[in-house]
Motif scaffolding. Sequence first.
Motif, PDB file in Angstrom:
ATOM      1  N   UNK A  78       0.832  -1.203   0.000  1.00 46.15           N
ATOM      2  CA  UNK A  78       0.000   0.000   0.000  1.00 46.15           C
ATOM      3  C   UNK A  78       0.868   1.255   0.000  1.00 46.15           C
ATOM      4  N   UNK A  79       1.934   1.230   0.781  1.00 52.93           N
ATOM      5  CA  UNK A  79       2.830   2.389   0.844  1.00 52.93           C
ATOM      6  C   UNK A  79       3.417   2.693  -0.529  1.00 52.93           C
ATOM      7  N   UNK A  80       3.877   1.664  -1.237  1.00 50.22           N
ATOM      8  CA  UNK A  80       4.466   1.878  -2.553  1.00 50.22           C
ATOM      9  C   UNK A  80       3.461   2.487  -3.525  1.00 50.22           C
ATOM     10  N   UNK A  81       2.215   2.026  -3.452  1.00 50.48           N
ATOM     11  CA  UNK A  81       1.180   2.580  -4.320  1.00 50.48           C
ATOM     12  C   UNK A  81       0.924   4.047  -4.002  1.00 50.48           C
ATOM     13  N   UNK A  82       0.772   4.363  -2.715  1.00 53.97           N
ATOM     14  CA  UNK A  82       0.496   5.740  -2.312  1.00 53.97           C
ATOM     15  C   UNK A  82       1.659   6.664  -2.660  1.00 53.97           C
ATOM     16  N   UNK A  83       2.884   6.197  -2.455  1.00 54.50           N
ATOM     17  CA  UNK A  83       4.043   7.013  -2.795  1.00 54.50           C
ATOM     18  C   UNK A  83       4.144   7.229  -4.303  1.00 54.50           C
ATOM     19  N   UNK A  84       3.789   6.211  -5.071  1.00 54.01           N
ATOM     20  CA  UNK A  84       3.816   6.349  -6.518  1.00 54.01           C
ATOM     21  C   UNK A  84       2.813   7.391  -7.007  1.00 54.01           C
ATOM     22  N   UNK A  85       1.605   7.371  -6.452  1.00 50.23           N
ATOM     23  CA  UNK A  85       0.600   8.367  -6.820  1.00 50.23           C
ATOM     24  C   UNK A  85       1.064   9.756  -6.405  1.00 50.23           C
ATOM     25  N   UNK A  86       1.663   9.859  -5.209  1.00 50.23           N
ATOM     26  CA  UNK A  86       2.139  11.146  -4.707  1.00 50.23           C
ATOM     27  C   UNK A  86       3.201  11.744  -5.627  1.00 50.23           C
ATOM     28  N   UNK A  87       4.140  10.902  -6.064  1.00 50.42           N
ATOM     29  CA  UNK A  87       5.190  11.397  -6.966  1.00 50.42           C
ATOM     30  C   UNK A  87       4.615  11.783  -8.329  1.00 50.42           C
ATOM     31  N   UNK A  88       3.746  10.945  -8.865  1.00 48.17           N
ATOM     32  CA  UNK A  88       3.181  11.211 -10.185  1.00 48.17           C
ATOM     33  C   UNK A  88       2.359  12.492 -10.202  1.00 48.17           C
ATOM     34  N   UNK A  89       1.692  12.780  -9.076  1.00 50.55           N
ATOM     35  CA  UNK A  89       0.851  13.970  -8.997  1.00 50.55           C
ATOM     36  C   UNK A  89       1.628  15.198  -8.528  1.00 50.55           C
ATOM     37  N   UNK A  90       2.881  14.998  -8.139  1.00 51.29           N
ATOM     38  CA  UNK A  90       3.682  16.120  -7.675  1.00 51.29           C
ATOM     39  C   UNK A  90       3.173  16.723  -6.379  1.00 51.29           C
ATOM     40  N   UNK A  91       2.720  15.882  -5.462  1.00 54.74           N
ATOM     41  CA  UNK A  91       2.154  16.366  -4.201  1.00 54.74           C
ATOM     42  C   UNK A  91       3.270  16.614  -3.187  1.00 54.74           C
ATOM     43  N   UNK A  92       3.475  17.851  -2.843  1.00 56.09           N
ATOM     44  CA  UNK A  92       4.486  18.180  -1.842  1.00 56.09           C
ATOM     45  C   UNK A  92       3.944  18.236  -0.439  1.00 56.09           C
ATOM     46  N   UNK A  93       2.634  18.040  -0.290  1.00 56.99           N
ATOM     47  CA  UNK A  93       1.994  18.144   1.025  1.00 56.99           C
ATOM     48  C   UNK A  93       1.496  16.800   1.538  1.00 56.99           C
ATOM     49  N   UNK A  94       2.039  15.685   1.002  1.00 57.07           N
ATOM     50  CA  UNK A  94       1.593  14.352   1.396  1.00 57.07           C
ATOM     51  C   UNK A  94       2.792  13.489   1.771  1.00 57.07           C
ATOM     52  N   UNK A  95       2.697  12.818   2.920  1.00 59.65           N
ATOM     53  CA  UNK A  95       3.809  12.016   3.439  1.00 59.65           C
ATOM     54  C   UNK A  95       3.230  10.725   4.034  1.00 59.65           C
ATOM     55  N   UNK A  96       3.696   9.578   3.513  1.00 54.72           N
ATOM     56  CA  UNK A  96       3.119   8.293   3.894  1.00 54.72           C
ATOM     57  C   UNK A  96       4.190   7.365   4.474  1.00 54.72           C
ATOM     58  N   UNK A  97       3.750   6.469   5.376  1.00 57.18           N
ATOM     59  CA  UNK A  97       4.656   5.550   6.068  1.00 57.18           C
ATOM     60  C   UNK A  97       4.013   4.166   6.128  1.00 57.18           C
ATOM     61  N   UNK A  98       4.833   3.155   6.430  1.00 57.09           N
ATOM     62  CA  UNK A  98       4.291   1.807   6.637  1.00 57.09           C
ATOM     63  C   UNK A  98       4.551   1.342   8.071  1.00 57.09           C
ATOM     64  N   UNK A  99       4.403   2.255   9.023  1.00 53.09           N
ATOM     65  CA  UNK A  99       4.582   1.949  10.446  1.00 53.09           C
ATOM     66  C   UNK A  99       3.340   1.272  11.014  1.00 53.09           C
ATOM     67  N   UNK A 100       3.539   0.510  12.091  1.00 54.76           N
ATOM     68  CA  UNK A 100       2.429   0.160  12.949  1.00 54.76           C
ATOM     69  C   UNK A 100       1.989   1.415  13.694  1.00 54.76           C
TER      70      UNK A 100
END
Length: 334
Positions: A78-100
């Motif tokens: 899920x993290x890889x998918x979200x990060x990929x969308x974030x990069x493709x959309x050029x979102x500088x205000x989104x930060x995702x993690x795969x922590x518990x």
Amino acid sequence: MSNWAGGYVADIPYTHGFYRDLAPSMMRLCAVLSGVAPPAESTFNYCELGFGQGLTACLLASANPSGQFLGTDFNPDHLLTAQGVTRAAGLGNAHWYDDGFDEFDRRDLPPLDYVVMHGIYSWVNEQTRQQIRAFLRRRLRPGGLVYLSYNALPGWAATSGLRQMLFEYATEHVPGSMPATERIDQALKFLEKLRTAGSRYFTGSQDAASRLMGLVTLDRTYLVHEFLNEAWTPFYSRSISNQMREAKLGFIGSGDVHDHFDGLCFSGEALKAIQEIADPRLRQTTRDYLLNTTFRRDLFSRGTRPLSSLERTRLLLDTRFALATLPARVCRSL
């Protein structure tokens, strides 16, 4: 099923979807309808616990460039998918993690104005729910809002047996080498076999029979995530309110705009019955009995500032609305 997932299904990614109730604008509207002052409209910090594929969170980050969006989902796919969308959309205000959730709580995070959890609370064990409440207690800003969805009672009371058989058959009888989607499909077929064999469970509960007929039409990936987690706990709304009090949170209303209008939800004697109840917690329980609610979307706040009638009216008049479907699909008859 992976050990690091704490009993939650992690072998197959969650489905893609956008959930509009998680939008800050929708939560603000529901707070105002409840007579409670919402967080600031422009700059805010928004967090999603368990963001799934991240589609909702990324779309909201794109639509709200002045807000800061962050979140965690312990599935690295899920993290890889979200990060990929974030990069493709050029979102500088989104930060995702795969922590518990406990690990995420140890990060250097800003005070949060919004925390949302969709499809998480009923599907994790009590230890994880305690971690969630501790996170909310420490991280939510006073006046901040929490959106919490969960499987509800009494709606699931008569049909929780469906989940038990689906889980037991798919995890203990069907070979574990089979894909999870095939295992849940085999479990559905077994339940249908029991129904046609004259099972008294189904003959004694028309609700269970009709619910099974509905389940067989649903996406199998969704059903895996709904029913094959080790934890699966429906709650009465009063129980959830009591648990949220540990985090200094108070229930303010539904996160579904429709629920704020009794005339749209009830008619006749049911409408009269709900309008006669003044106690807010008994009112919620009564609603769930009248509607046989199976899924709730609740909003909580850390402290509240009640709105005056004038403030509430002004905020509602200042709210912008847009048609979200084709005009031809709108029913104009009363």
